[in-house]
Every structure is written in structure tokens, then in C-alpha cells.
Design an enzyme around this catalytic site. Sequence first.
Site, PDB file in Angstrom:
ATOM      1  CG  HIS A  80       4.806  -1.234 -30.514  1.00  0.00           C
ATOM      2  ND1 HIS A  80       6.029  -1.122 -30.523  1.00  0.00           N
ATOM      3  CD2 HIS A  80       4.331  -2.231 -29.536  1.00  0.00           C
ATOM      4  CE1 HIS A  80       6.568  -2.155 -29.753  1.00  0.00           C
ATOM      5  NE2 HIS A  80       5.565  -2.765 -29.273  1.00  0.00           N
ATOM      6  CE1 TYR A 208      11.024   1.854 -36.761  1.00  0.00           C
ATOM      7  CE2 TYR A 208      12.027   1.229 -38.864  1.00  0.00           C
ATOM      8  CZ  TYR A 208      11.101   1.142 -37.948  1.00  0.00           C
ATOM      9  OH  TYR A 208       9.835   0.553 -38.169  1.00  0.00           O
ATOM     10  N   PRO A 300      12.145  -3.121 -46.575  1.00  0.00           N
ATOM     11  CG  PRO A 300      13.316  -4.542 -45.084  1.00  0.00           C
ATOM     12  CD  PRO A 300      13.362  -3.743 -46.482  1.00  0.00           C
ATOM     13  CE  LYS A 304       3.371   1.856 -43.975  1.00  0.00           C
ATOM     14  NZ  LYS A 304       2.779   1.217 -42.743  1.00  0.00           N
ATOM     15  CE1 TYR A 391       7.494   2.811 -38.925  1.00  0.00           C
ATOM     16  CE2 TYR A 391       5.858   2.500 -37.496  1.00  0.00           C
ATOM     17  CZ  TYR A 391       6.891   2.033 -37.893  1.00  0.00           C
ATOM     18  OH  TYR A 391       7.790   1.193 -37.148  1.00  0.00           O
TER      19      TYR A 391
HETATM   20  C1  PHB Z   1      10.204  -6.696 -38.122  1.00  0.00           C
HETATM   21  O1  PHB Z   1       9.757  -6.676 -36.745  1.00  0.00           O
HETATM   22  O2  PHB Z   1      10.541  -7.479 -38.377  1.00  0.00           O
HETATM   23  C2  PHB Z   1      10.316  -5.130 -38.603  1.00  0.00           C
HETATM   24  C3  PHB Z   1       9.713  -4.078 -37.888  1.00  0.00           C
HETATM   25  C4  PHB Z   1       9.759  -2.815 -38.601  1.00  0.00           C
HETATM   26  C5  PHB Z   1      10.152  -2.710 -39.680  1.00  0.00           C
HETATM   27  C6  PHB Z   1      10.626  -3.761 -40.499  1.00  0.00           C
HETATM   28  C7  PHB Z   1      10.782  -5.172 -39.932  1.00  0.00           C
HETATM   29  O3  PHB Z   1      10.359  -1.431 -40.280  1.00  0.00           O
END
Ligand code: PHB
Length: 397
Positions: A80, A208, A300, A304, A391
Amino acid sequence: MSRRGHSMRSTKVAIVGAGPSGLLLSQLLGREGIDSVVLEKESREHVQERIRAGLLEWTTVELLREAGVGARMMREGLVHEGFDVAFANGHRRIDLKGLTGKSMLVYGQNELQKDLAAARCDDAGAVLWEARDVTLEDFDTRAPRVSYTHEGTRSELRCEFLAGCDGYHGVSRSSVPRERLAQYERVYPFGWLGLLADVPPPHEELVYANHERGFALCSMRSRGRSRYYLQCPLEDTVEEWPDSRFWGELRLRLPESYARQLLTGPSLEKSIVPLRSLVTEPMQFGRLFLVGDAAHIVPPTGAKGLNLAAADVWVLSRALVEFYRKGSATLLEEYSARALSRVWKATRFSWWFTLLMHRFSADPFTQRLQSAELEYLASSDAASRTLAENYVGLSFD
Ligand code: PHB
Ligand code: APR
């Protein structure tokens, strides 16, 4: 080793917990010829079935390759190069590759867990699954010991070093007298409701979304398997969220263009996790080292957790290699300080990203500040670069 031999055994490094931290540490040490034994209270199947995040920083990817467990990950993982931040008045694609030169890899933690377990279990006796009632003793001496019950027999493992890789609820941190450690904690007033389904994601990158009804995230495990999250009250239960309610709510919180693309299907898994930040200081007590979730928890939002755990493992494995190769304890003594410097930066980032993306209070001043910050992010390359840099993960040291 014979079963009778289990009642008393010795190794160089005893590792408590066979999550990603414990198995990766054991694997890296094994490749340097340093003997270790991993004691895990659950079964191998149980550990492999746990659904966790699935986003790897490139430094983590490289470490896993160096550890010799990267082949399937490189074949099946999805690279990604960016992700989307959406909010009421717009959205911005964070061009990770363009802004930092780095990408991320989407690869489920449970897949990684399977790869690590397969690698370690080639080494007979290196991992003891279902080792119950683990107790840590004498870690302030040169001869620590771990007692445990395995296949009905109470046994003792003698070692030179102890690695507490047993997660947030583990026995390692709680074995340290309370007055010897400081814990810095923040509990957030909501949880994440997660849902896994065999449907393609609505967008090829992660989304997001900050919405007045609460945060939403579209993630994925593969092109045909999606992982979604919704901010929800901590008191909610999974039973209150039948699939139809979940999909309806997700559609409301996503920008129109993604909501239209959303395909729904039966959930394979649904769970609610609380969000917290926790840092334990120090991360070393005599010959006991805390690693990964045993020492720190992040919300989450920036994914990280696993990456921080991998970074701890790297720092500790280098230190142990130096000790066994050169007899120098310098890096071991520096473990806590080196690990914590990265941990605090990731803790700050995860806290900030959580504050930016969630609904916290009805206080209009706070909400307007949040909107202003999102608009600033969407219009400023400098702000986007700061987000991107954190990130993709800060460099070691
Ligand atoms: C996930 O794919 O579980 C996931 C991805 C990004 C995040 C948190 C969880 O920021
Ligand atoms: N004795 C033996 N094993 C234990 C004990 C105990 N008393 N307590 C816990 N464990 C085991 C758990 O069953 C689990 O398998 O320790 C392991 C800890 O694994 P994780 O919780 O996955 O922690 P870690 O390996 O540090 O991985 C960090 O995983 O939890 C996510 O978000 C986190 O992605 C991050 C990563």
C-alpha cells in the site's frame, strides 16, 4: 528431549508468550545459534486464530525477511503506497510513497503468526504450547528460573535471560514489584467494533473516516477479504450489533463515493476492543526484559502495536547477540532506553491520530478545533508529510 527431561531443563533465553514478539525473538536468536525456549499458555491453534491488525511497516517487513519468515508474506501481502483520510468537508489521500519514499504491507497478523510458528516448530521443543501457571523467579540474579505445568507435569526451566513477551495480560509485567515500575496510561472513552467479511473492500487503499456519528475504518486482509471498524460506546456488546446494523452504520459514516461501492456479506468475526495507551518504564528488570504488548499498548488507530513489538524484538535480539558473541552487556543495558525512545514517539502518534479521527465530546470548541486540524491536513503538504512519516514508522535510533 524426553518427556521426563522436561521436569528440569535449561536454555539461554526463556521466552514467555508465543505471540509475534516471542516467536520472532526465538527465531532471530535461533538463526544466530542462541538457544531459547518459548512457553505459551494457549494452544497453537488458539493463538493462530486470534484476529488482530494487519499492517506492517517496511522496517518490520525487512526484519521478518531477515528472520527467514518472509516468503509467503512477500507473495501474498498487499503493498500500500497511500491511504485516505475522509471527513465532513473533504478528504485527502496521504501519499505515503511520494511523501516518505516508503510503503506499507497489508498482511494479517494471524498469517504472520502461522509463518512464525511453522518456522519455530521445525526446531523440536523450541515452543511449549499450553504451558500453564508460568511463574518467574530470580530474575535479579544471573540464574533466573521459570516454573510451569506442561502435560500435567510441573517443570522448571533454568535460563540466563528472560524475555516477557506475554502481552498485556501476561505474567511477566505483574511479576515485577509494583514500586519498581512506572505505568503511564490513558483510557479512551470508546471502543472499536471490528467485523471481518469475505467481500472486496470499497477502495483499493485504507479509508479512515471522521464522521459526526463516530470514526470508521475500511481495511482489508486481501482483495477478497475486508476488515472494518466502527467507533462504538464501551458498554456496547457484539449482540447489539447484528450484521445488518453494522453495515447500515458503516454506510452512514463513509463518504458517499465509498458507501456506494460497499459490498456486504455475512461476518466471519465480530468483536469489540477498548482503546488505551500504556507505557511501562523501565522495560528491563535485572535479567528480565519486557517486549511488545507486555510493556506497552497503543490504540489501534495507527496500527503501530505489532510494529512496535517487532522493533523491541530487534533491539533485544541485537543486544543478546552482542552479549553471546563478544561478552559485552552494553547493548543489553541500553535496551530499555533505546526501546522506549521509539515507543514514546509511536505512543504520541497513535494518541494524536486517535484524537484527530474520533468523536470525543459534544464540546463545540473541541469539535471545531478538530475540524480545523482536518482541513489543515487536507490542504497542507507539511501536515500530510508529518502524518505519513509517523505512519510508515520512524527509523531505529
Ligand atoms: C486492520 O487492518 O486491522 C487495521 C488497519 C489499520 C489500522 C488498524 C487496524 O489503523
Ligand atoms: N504464560 C504464558 N503465555 C502467556 C501468558 C502466561 N501467563 N500470558 C499471556 N501469554 C501469551 C498469550 O497467550 C499470547 O499468545 O503471550 C502471548 C502474547 O502475545 P500478544 O498479545 O500477541 O503480544 P505480542 O507478541 O507482544 O504482540 C504484539 O500483537 O497484541 C498484538 O496489538 C498487538 O499487534 C501487536 C502484537
